[in-house]
Motif scaffolding. Structure first.
Motif: not given
Length: 100
Positions: A24-27, A31-33, A47-57, A71-75
């Motif tokens: 959640l903090s990464l998400h 979005l802030r950036v 859009a890409q951030v939302r898509f990737e997080f939704e994809r791995h939900r 995924l957290l390290r990569q993010g």
């Protein structure tokens, strides 16, 4: 008497695991950036951030611990790239966020 809870407040009552808090903090950070970028780039990044997080939900922290940590390290790496990149050079930002 019944106490009515607003839907936004309900989330704050749920207990999140450490990994869920990190995700959640990464998400939020991504979005802030995105808010600091040019409008067309901002929309694409968000859009890409939302898509990737939704994809791995559906990943379960008990079963998919290594995948989630990866995924957290990569993010976090992608977040640093977006933070260090200037607005002009982030036209390819959505490609930076895509997972392999």
């Amino acid at each position: 008497q019944r106490v009515r809870i607003a839907s936004g407040t309900r989330r704050s009552l749920m207990r999140l695991s450490g990994l869920a808090k990190q995700a959640l903090s990464l998400h939020r950070a991504l979005l802030r950036v995105a808010r600091d970028k040019a409008p067309e780039t901002r929309v694409a990044i968000s859009a890409q951030v939302r898509f990737e997080f939704e994809r791995h939900r559906g990943l379960d922290s008990r079963e998919d611990l290594q995948s989630i940590e990866f995924l957290l390290r990569q993010g976090r790496k992608q977040l640093e790239v977006l933070r260090s990149a200037s607005s002009a050079s982030v036209t390819a930002a959505p490609q930076l966020l895509k997972q392999p």
